[in-house]
Design a protein around this motif. Structure first.
Motif: not given
Length: 111
Positions: A86-92, A100, A104, A107
């Motif tokens: 879900d976080e991956c989809y929201r950010k990318t 993703f 990360r 970075r």
């Protein structure tokens, strides 16, 4: 074995995070704890399994394992993967969880 600096951690093991990481690094048994790793197979994204699997000789020799999360049981591991996706989809805007997480990790290494 490498570790993501900002691990994904399930609610059931959140308070024990440091203890769990220490026990995994020292190759101690951890009943009921699951680890989430970047899949060794590049065509897959992530895998999860019982942390005690890491005690097997095969996994102790693996240098390319990257632990990205810990969870308190199978069900929580599934929920954690869903949270990561879900976080991956929201950010990318895509479902490329492996890319993703790899970005990360890269970075984190630059810090």
């Amino acid at each position: 074995m490498r570790w993501m600096r900002e691990l994904y951690v399930g609610d059931r093991v959140y308070r024990s995070k440091k203890k769990i990481v220490r026990r995994i690094r020292r190759h101690k048994p951890l009943p009921g704890v699951y680890v989430l790793i970047l899949s060794v197979n590049p065509s897959n994204q992530v895998e999860f399994f019982d942390a005690n699997t890491l005690l097997q000789p095969y996994y102790r020799r693996q240098d390319d394992l990257t632990i990205v999360g810990i969870a308190g049981g199978y069900d929580e591991a599934v929920l954690l993967v869903m949270r990561m996706a879900d976080e991956c989809y929201r950010k990318t805007g895509s479902g490329e969880l492996r890319a993703f997480l790899t970005d990360r990790l890269r970075r984190e290494g630059e810090d």
